[in-house]
Design an enzyme around this catalytic site. Structure first.
Site, mmCIF file in Angstrom:
data_model
loop_
_atom_site.group_PDB
_atom_site.id
_atom_site.type_symbol
_atom_site.label_atom_id
_atom_site.label_comp_id
_atom_site.label_asym_id
_atom_site.label_seq_id
_atom_site.Cartn_x
_atom_site.Cartn_y
_atom_site.Cartn_z
ATOM 1 N N ASP A 205 4.005 -4.314 -8.042
ATOM 2 C CA ASP A 205 3.356 -3.084 -7.579
ATOM 3 C C ASP A 205 3.904 -1.858 -8.292
ATOM 4 O O ASP A 205 3.375 -0.757 -8.115
ATOM 5 C CB ASP A 205 3.498 -2.923 -6.060
ATOM 6 C CG ASP A 205 4.940 -2.977 -5.598
ATOM 7 O OD1 ASP A 205 5.559 -4.051 -5.737
ATOM 8 O OD2 ASP A 205 5.457 -1.964 -5.095
ATOM 9 N N GLY B 38 0.839 -1.196 0.000
ATOM 10 C CA GLY B 38 0.000 0.000 0.000
ATOM 11 C C GLY B 38 0.868 1.239 0.000
ATOM 12 O O GLY B 38 2.095 1.165 0.136
ATOM 13 N N LYS C 38 3.923 12.598 -2.689
ATOM 14 C CA LYS C 38 4.842 11.532 -2.280
ATOM 15 C C LYS C 38 5.771 12.083 -1.198
ATOM 16 O O LYS C 38 6.476 13.062 -1.425
ATOM 17 C CB LYS C 38 5.644 11.059 -3.497
ATOM 18 C CG LYS C 38 6.539 9.863 -3.247
ATOM 19 C CD LYS C 38 7.151 9.398 -4.565
ATOM 20 C CE LYS C 38 8.086 8.222 -4.356
ATOM 21 N NZ LYS C 38 8.665 7.756 -5.639
ATOM 22 N N GLY D 144 2.761 3.708 1.458
ATOM 23 C CA GLY D 144 3.328 3.898 2.788
ATOM 24 C C GLY D 144 3.817 5.300 3.058
ATOM 25 O O GLY D 144 4.068 5.658 4.214
ATOM 26 N N ARG D 145 3.951 6.111 2.000
ATOM 27 C CA ARG D 145 4.399 7.497 2.203
ATOM 28 C C ARG D 145 3.838 8.420 1.125
ATOM 29 O O ARG D 145 4.476 9.391 0.736
ATOM 30 C CB ARG D 145 5.929 7.564 2.218
ATOM 31 C CG ARG D 145 6.589 7.030 0.945
ATOM 32 C CD ARG D 145 8.050 7.375 0.926
ATOM 33 N NE ARG D 145 8.704 6.895 -0.288
ATOM 34 C CZ ARG D 145 9.867 7.327 -0.714
ATOM 35 N NH1 ARG D 145 10.504 8.266 -0.040
ATOM 36 N NH2 ARG D 145 10.412 6.835 -1.807
ATOM 37 N N ARG E 5 -2.292 -0.536 -10.318
ATOM 38 C CA ARG E 5 -1.121 -1.359 -10.608
ATOM 39 C C ARG E 5 -1.533 -2.819 -10.789
ATOM 40 O O ARG E 5 -2.634 -3.226 -10.388
ATOM 41 C CB ARG E 5 -0.129 -1.261 -9.445
ATOM 42 C CG ARG E 5 0.151 0.166 -8.962
ATOM 43 C CD ARG E 5 0.526 0.190 -7.480
ATOM 44 N NE ARG E 5 0.591 1.562 -6.952
ATOM 45 C CZ ARG E 5 1.704 2.285 -6.858
ATOM 46 N NH1 ARG E 5 2.860 1.749 -7.222
ATOM 47 N NH2 ARG E 5 1.677 3.505 -6.387
ATOM 48 N N GLY F 219 7.149 7.580 6.509
ATOM 49 C CA GLY F 219 6.213 8.246 5.620
ATOM 50 C C GLY F 219 6.758 9.467 4.911
ATOM 51 O O GLY F 219 6.042 10.138 4.176
#
Length: 491
Positions: A256, A94, A117, A96-97, A187, A130
């Site tokens: 991914d 997933g 991002k 994450g940041r 994705r 993150g």
């Protein structure tokens, strides 16, 4: 997908179609505010194409949005859930940041994800903080924009904003946030996630959404989910062929990091090849060379097989028949990839028509380049302009023999020599983002807060087929080094 909000002064015109998928596909949350946001680079032309006011984005309020300190009206930020095979090993993953802020609807009606991002921790962060460092965010900005200029489908970079905060990796580094723009962030791993939940309803919802968003022409197809798989195979075959033709090495081709849209995504450990060698690897974490230059087409089809596996319940009610359908469809990747690669290589060599022995001619050139450690990009430039012949490679008997065959091949087509040269000019870039030049720009920006080196590099990279004098300095190859160039994920 109708737009839901009115256009704002900055030009934000948001819709949140992804948020209408089942809730298992995302987690809604706000970006974590930063201490002292400062805009360091803005892509004015991209902003304009998105329907945004570049000057408004440079204002205090605009920068606050790009840094995650302010959420514009109509946005509904979320972190996307997905899974993925990372170096062959399956994981539930997933964002994450990163946060999908919303989807921008342009004046022409196109839809683009706007993602921050480095915007803070999410439920998918695991042990990460993150955040993102300035260097990797600038690197993605440079290389993604270079890829766009080269004509390669890619996510793009709207802005990089520093946070006024430090993050800690091996050392203390300045923090930053990249504003990434994509046709979507769906994705292969998103479909793997849906399949892993074992909810056929959720899988179907995702597939229907993807078709409506990216492939509306197959909505009425007799077998739309098979058509979806075929469309993704076609786009990825074309994309990876384009990578190979410019010597681009992605570095982390996990499932991914393969988009359904066919755009290049995630520029962490990527790099461009200097000396031609199919086993070239730059990523520090790719110890076995899984994602080496020459392996990229094979990894591409492996990833697509994982997509096909995820779609099996939608391909046929009988699982064995579904598997056979998937296998037959995946087998089309190889011929499609070769078709795109041969077409691109013919253009690089000034060849307009097809002959059965073309592949043999191309492979002979590449094998000779590998033997003499010739620079990939500059070899094709030398062939285009008939220059730089004073090297062991061009003086070799092997090259002389190949060159004679090439000239004979050109003589067997109706087009003139000048037409062939123009075709080569249009398909052999004068400039790529060479690793040592990118590092020079990043060092000046990160260590000295001097962005002029990067600005000059970006200007040169913006028109790679112009073959202008100011690009010549960027064609020089790096000095021989005892230490091979290594790239890092920046996570």
């Amino acid at each position: 997908m109708e737009k839901k909000t009115k256009r704002q002064e900055t030009g934000w015109n948001f819709d949140n179609s992804y948020a209408r998928l089942p809730e298992s596909f995302f987690s809604k949350l706000l970006p974590a505010p930063v201490r002292a946001p400062k805009l360091v680079v803005l892509n004015d032309s991209l902003a304009t194409s998105l329907g945004l006011d570049a000057e408004a984005l440079k204002s205090e309020e605009g920068v606050a949005v790009l840094a995650g300190n302010k959420v514009p009206e109509g946005a509904s930020p979320l972190a996307q859930a997905y899974a993925g095979h990372q170096f062959g090993h399956f994981n539930m993953l997933g964002d994450g940041r990163a946060l999908l802020i919303s989807e921008q609807i342009t004046p022409s009606g196109q839809r683009f994800d706007i993602q921050l991002k480095g915007s803070g921790r999410t439920p998918y962060s695991r042990r990460g903080d993150g955040r993102a460092a300035l260097g990797p965010m600038l690197r993605e900005y440079i290389i993604s924009e270079a890829m766009y200029a080269l004509g390669i489908p890619t996510t793009r970079s709207l802005a990089v904003t520093t946070t006024g905060e430090s993050i800690f990796r091996e050392t203390e580094l300045p923090g930053a946030i990249l504003t990434r723009v994509a046709s979507s962030h769906i994705r292969v791993g998103t479909f793997q996630y849906a399949a892993a939940t074992r909810s056929i309803e959720d899988l179907k919802s995702l597939a229907d959404y993807t078709i409506k968003r990216h492939f509306p022409h197959i909505e009425a197809h007799e077998t739309p989910y098979l058509a979806l798989l075929q469309e993704v195979i076609e786009r990825q075959a074309s994309l990876i062929a384009k990578w190979q033709l410019v010597g681009f090495i992605h570095g982390v081709m996990n499932t991914d990091n393969m988009t359904i849209s066919g755009e290049t995504i995630d520029y962490g450990p990527c790099a461009f090849m200097d000396t031609y060698n199919p086993v070239t690897v730059f990523s520090s974490i790719d110890m076995q060379g899984r994602y080496a230059y020459g392996n990229q087409p094979y990894i591409g089809v492996w990833n697509l097989a994982r997509l096909a596996e995820s779609l099996l319940p939608l391909l046929h009610t009988d699982i064995e028949q579904a598997a056979q359908i998937a296998q037959n469809t995946i087998s089309k990747f190889g011929p499609l990839y070769e078709k795109h690669w041969l077409a691109g290589m013919r253009a690089k060599l000034g060849i307009f028509n097809e002959e059965a022995t073309d592949k043999e001619l191309m492979e002979e050139l590449l094998n000779t380049m590998e033997k003499y450690r010739a620079d990939y990009t500059n070899t094709f430039l030398a062939l285009t302009f008939d220059t730089n012949k004073d090297t062991d490679f061009f003086k070799s008997e092997a090259f002389t023999s190949w060159h004679k065959k090439w000239e004979e091949r050109l003589s067997r087509q109706e087009e003139s020599k000048s037409s062939s040269q123009q075709l080569m000019r249009d398909n052999n870039p004068a400039i790529i983002p060479r690793n040592h030049r990118v590092e020079e720009a990043l060092e000046a920006a990160v260590k000295q807060e001097d962005y002029r080196v990067m600005e000059r590099l970006l200007a040169a990279l913006s028109s790679p087929y112009a073959h202008s004098p100011e690009q010549y300095e960027y064609a020089t190859v790096p000095e021989p080094s005892t230490q091979p160039y290594r790239t890092f994920c920046g996570t």
